[in-house]
Scaffold this active site. Structure first.
Site, PDB file in Angstrom:
ATOM      1  CG  ASP A 127       6.435   4.292  30.100  1.00 28.68           C
ATOM      2  OD1 ASP A 127       5.765   3.257  29.887  1.00 28.68           O
ATOM      3  OD2 ASP A 127       6.639   4.752  31.236  1.00 28.68           O
ATOM      4  CE  LYS A 163       7.300   8.082  32.719  1.00 29.47           C
ATOM      5  NZ  LYS A 163       8.108   6.992  32.123  1.00 29.47           N
ATOM      6  CE  LYS A 220       5.972   5.381  34.931  1.00 31.16           C
ATOM      7  NZ  LYS A 220       6.596   4.426  33.984  1.00 31.16           N
TER       8      LYS A 220
END
Length: 238
Positions: free
Chosen positions: A95, A157, A186
């Site tokens: 991430d 995300k 996400k």
């Protein structure tokens, strides 16, 4: 109200174990929660990867980590080096934080190249790009989502959870609308209840980042058993 089983909901959760003050005992307690509730993965601090891999061996819980966290302003070379070390330590998902200042400045080529370099270093493993939506306006969120896709990442995300704010339904919807079907969304930051989880999934998220996995899945378990989740609301009202 749309519902989802505990098992299916657990399969969407990346259990976040990222606070800088956590001791090894704190980390172990969180890893045990992830294993107990059988979430999809944990997202741990880079220095905790090897330990998490060993402790979760045989549980089926994947180990992911963060790159350029939490501000995204490290050099591309530093981010690539982080990915390579994380791979060596056993992480399987990454991430990364987008270069927020570059995105806000309109330096789209810089942002895309930064993402693409991390994706390449990940060698086919899942890469997610954190936009930090609380620091962006809608145009920047939409553009950042498109640049995430252009850079070859698998997910866009919302948030790190360390810049104030967090995931919102309108932002998740905006991100979903600005990437193609090959890129997932996400929702992370402020997802603390079963109702929050339902709302984010209904808005188009397919993965949830949260440190509240036990609370969320405990509520899902009560729903599975025919009870009412605490604070559950109709996701369509979001």
């Amino acid at each position: 109200m749309a519902t989802i089983t505990e098992r299916d909901l657990a399969a969407t959760i990346d259990h976040a174990i990222l606070k800088p003050e956590l001791t090894r005992a704190d980390v172990d307690a969180e890893l045990d929660i992830a294993a107990e509730w059988r979430v999809f993965s944990v997202c741990v601090r880079p220095s905790d990867i090897a330990h998490a891999v060993a402790r979760l061996d045989g549980t089926g819980v994947a180990v992911g980590t963060v790159i350029g966290f939490p501000h995204g302003t490290t050099s591309t070379a530093a981010k690539v080096a982080e990915v390579r070390q994380a791979l060596a330590d056993g992480a399987t998902e990454f991430d990364m934080v987008v270069n927020i200042g570059a995105l806000r400045s309109g330096f789209d080529d810089v942002v895309t190249a930064d993402i693409a370099a991390v994706v390449a270093a990940a060698s086919g493993h899942v890469t997610k790009v954190i936009l930090e939506t609380s620091l962006l306006d809608d145009e920047q969120i939409a553009r950042g989502s498109r640049l995430t896709e252009a850079g070859g990442a698998d997910f866009v995300k919302t948030s790190t959870g360390f810049a104030g704010g967090g995931a919102t339904v309108p932002h998740v919807e905006l991100m979903r609308a600005n990437v193609g079907p090959g890129v997932q969304v996400k929702a992370s930051g402020g997802v603390r209840s079963y109702a929050d989880a339902l709302a984010m999934l209904a808005a188009g998220a397919t993965r949830l980042g949260t440190s509240g996995s036990a609370v969320i899945l405990g509520e899902a378990r009560r729903v599975d058993a025919g009870g009412d989740a605490v604070g559950a609301v109709d996701a369509s009202s979001y």
